[in-house]
Design a protein around this motif. Structure first.
Motif, mmCIF file in Angstrom:
data_model
loop_
_atom_site.group_PDB
_atom_site.id
_atom_site.type_symbol
_atom_site.label_atom_id
_atom_site.label_comp_id
_atom_site.label_asym_id
_atom_site.label_seq_id
_atom_site.Cartn_x
_atom_site.Cartn_y
_atom_site.Cartn_z
ATOM 1 N N ALA A 1 0.902 -1.176 -0.487
ATOM 2 C CA ALA A 1 -0.185 -0.194 0.137
ATOM 3 C C ALA A 1 0.966 1.475 0.237
ATOM 4 N N ALA A 2 0.102 2.192 -0.284
ATOM 5 C CA ALA A 2 1.058 3.891 -0.613
ATOM 6 C C ALA A 2 0.224 5.014 0.423
ATOM 7 N N LEU A 3 0.715 6.005 0.671
ATOM 8 C CA LEU A 3 0.095 7.534 1.666
ATOM 9 C C LEU A 3 0.389 8.241 0.277
ATOM 10 N N ASP A 4 -0.102 9.382 0.281
ATOM 11 C CA ASP A 4 0.431 9.984 -0.357
ATOM 12 C C ASP A 4 1.290 11.158 -0.176
ATOM 13 N N THR A 5 1.764 11.487 -1.040
ATOM 14 C CA THR A 5 3.423 11.721 -0.597
ATOM 15 C C THR A 5 4.189 13.037 -0.242
ATOM 16 N N ILE A 6 2.531 14.148 0.039
ATOM 17 C CA ILE A 6 2.426 15.276 -0.564
ATOM 18 C C ILE A 6 3.403 16.052 0.626
ATOM 19 N N VAL A 7 2.615 15.936 1.374
ATOM 20 C CA VAL A 7 3.487 16.131 2.760
ATOM 21 C C VAL A 7 4.635 16.454 3.015
ATOM 22 N N THR A 8 4.785 14.916 2.923
ATOM 23 C CA THR A 8 5.956 14.287 3.364
ATOM 24 C C THR A 8 7.498 14.790 2.490
ATOM 25 N N ARG A 9 6.766 15.368 1.140
ATOM 26 C CA ARG A 9 7.860 15.996 0.043
ATOM 27 C C ARG A 9 7.963 17.846 0.519
ATOM 28 N N PHE A 10 7.384 17.732 1.017
ATOM 29 C CA PHE A 10 7.383 19.257 1.608
ATOM 30 C C PHE A 10 8.781 19.394 3.039
ATOM 31 N N ASP A 11 8.362 18.344 4.104
ATOM 32 C CA ASP A 11 9.578 18.458 5.326
ATOM 33 C C ASP A 11 10.379 18.250 4.244
ATOM 34 N N LEU A 12 10.852 17.322 3.227
ATOM 35 C CA LEU A 12 11.756 17.270 2.905
ATOM 36 C C LEU A 12 13.409 18.194 2.039
ATOM 37 N N THR A 13 11.867 18.856 1.329
ATOM 38 C CA THR A 13 12.000 20.242 1.510
ATOM 39 C C THR A 13 12.378 21.180 2.193
ATOM 40 N N ARG A 14 11.667 20.969 3.396
ATOM 41 C CA ARG A 14 12.437 22.558 3.836
ATOM 42 C C ARG A 14 13.738 21.275 4.367
ATOM 43 N N ALA A 15 14.172 20.042 4.618
ATOM 44 C CA ALA A 15 15.037 19.657 5.726
ATOM 45 C C ALA A 15 16.598 19.892 4.415
ATOM 46 N N GLU A 16 16.029 19.725 3.413
ATOM 47 C CA GLU A 16 17.405 19.981 2.973
ATOM 48 C C GLU A 16 17.402 21.670 2.892
ATOM 49 N N ALA A 17 16.528 22.203 2.414
ATOM 50 C CA ALA A 17 16.608 24.019 2.549
ATOM 51 C C ALA A 17 17.696 24.188 4.242
ATOM 52 N N ASP A 18 17.103 23.961 5.306
ATOM 53 C CA ASP A 18 17.352 24.022 6.632
ATOM 54 C C ASP A 18 19.410 23.351 6.418
ATOM 55 N N LEU A 19 19.746 22.616 5.915
ATOM 56 C CA LEU A 19 20.906 21.562 5.301
ATOM 57 C C LEU A 19 21.797 22.856 4.998
ATOM 58 N N ALA A 20 21.028 23.351 3.538
ATOM 59 C CA ALA A 20 22.161 24.423 3.457
ATOM 60 C C ALA A 20 21.970 26.115 3.942
#
Length: 367
Positions: free
Chosen positions: A92-111
């Protein structure tokens, strides 16, 4: 006068004689007991006792209820009940919209953290050069070093957050942990799930066992080393053997039965998960006679039965020895171990209204 007296005495004697005659006839009528019809059973000794059968099902020993490690809305379910799955297969799979936002935010915080760290390192280097020329105080250098360490710590923190965000992206897909078969479906597409909520149940079909509910009163009679016979209800000629693996510690409140799990010894392919079975156990015992409990007459410490005479016209009471409760049949019959011989007839109903030597008639034309 004498004639009158003699006549009176004669009349009295005749009256007494008449009364005595009527009394004897009444006594004989009262003494003749009625002939009672009786239900009987022929004594047939047996050296085995059957425990069961009890109805049950074939279930897996190992199964797991799988769910997502993160909350979200389920957008896909790739399997249904009965599907065979392999390890690593997506279920099964979940909607990835929220998790993609979290990933983008984490990448920005690292930069951002890396930029702050580079700035702090450059500031520290400048402060050290000024310190070598005695242009700044030691306290200023200490502050620059502290800012550099803080910036480096933020970089480590941002790296951890980024890794967590990437892991959560992987958690949006539910995958099988082992090869098995789907036995239960617990969620539907579009449903919003909490973390850990069950989606499907996957069982390993290679290790199967028989599961049966047995009344609590019979569980104590189970022998520790008993070998059960498990037969398919749809094909009784197909059987397997098994031993008790687990007995539930508590009885079910409604039925007062305990769940018994029996490990099967090399069951055939016909013993599929969910198949309905009958479970029984045959035990070897000393030669005994199984009788209905209604045949036993208990008077204080005396236990006896009514035995029909050879001509089938009267009964006599005979003391018997009854086996311990654990050796009795599971259907409530008693096991008589001594006092009866093969071929004799024993009264099995109405034993409390019979008397020694009473005339009887065999019911249902028994001979």
């Amino acid at each position: 006068m004498k004639a009158h007296t003699y006549l009176a005495l004669t009349l009295v004697a005749a009256a007494l004689a008449a009364c005595n005659g009527h009394g004897e006839e009444g006594g004989e009528a009262a003494a003749a007991a009625p002939i009672r019809p009786v239900l009987t059973q022929v004594v047939v000794p047996s050296d085995t006792v059957m425990f069961g059968p009890f109805a049950g099902t074939i279930e897996p020993r190992y199964q797991a209820q799988l769910g997502f490690q993160i909350p979200g809305r389920m957008v896909a379910r790739d399997v249904t009940i009965g599907d065979l799955v392999t390890r690593g297969q997506r279920l099964a799979a979940l909607d990835t919209i929220v998790t993609r936002f979290d990933l983008t935010r984490a990448e920005a915080d690292l930069a951002d953290a890396k930029a702050q760290a580079e700035n702090a390192e450059a500031a520290e280097a400048r402060t050290r050069r000024l310190m070598s020329g005695n242009s700044v105080a030691q306290a200023t250098l200490d502050q620059a070093v502290a800012k550099r360490e803080t910036a480096r710590a933020r970089v480590d923190q941002a790296l951890s957050s980024l890794q967590k965000a990437r892991d959560q992206m992987g958690y949006t897909e539910l995958k099988a942990e082992f090869d098995g078969v789907v036995t239960q479906r617990l969620a539907e597409v579009g449903q919003v799930l909490t973390a850990g909520q069950g989606v499907v149940t996957v069982a390993r079909p290679d290790v199967r066992e028989a599961v049966v509910d047995i009344p609590e009163v019979y569980v104590g009679a189970l022998p520790a080393d008993g070998i059960f016979t498990v037969a398919l209800q749809s094909a009784p000629e197909l059987t397997a053997r098994g031993r008790v693996r687990e007995i539930a510690p508590l009885a079910e409140s409604g039925t007062r039965s305990k769940r018994i799990r029996i490990s099967l010894d090399q069951p055939g392919p016909a013993f599929r998960l969910g198949a309905t079975i009958n479970v029984s156990l045959t035990r070897n015992v000393s030669p005994t006679v199984l009788l209905p409990a209604s045949a036993l007459l208990e008077d204080g410490g005396r236990r006896s039965v009514w035995v029909v005479s050879a001509d089938g016209k009267s009964v006599s009471r005979r003391d018997v020895t009854v086996a311990a409760a654990r050796d009795n049949a599971e259907d409530g019959r008693i096991a008589v171990v001594d006092g009866l011989k093969a071929g004799e007839r024993v009264v099995v109903a109405g034993v409390h209204v019979l008397k020694e030597g009473q005339a009887v008639r065999l019911a249902n034309g028994a001979v």
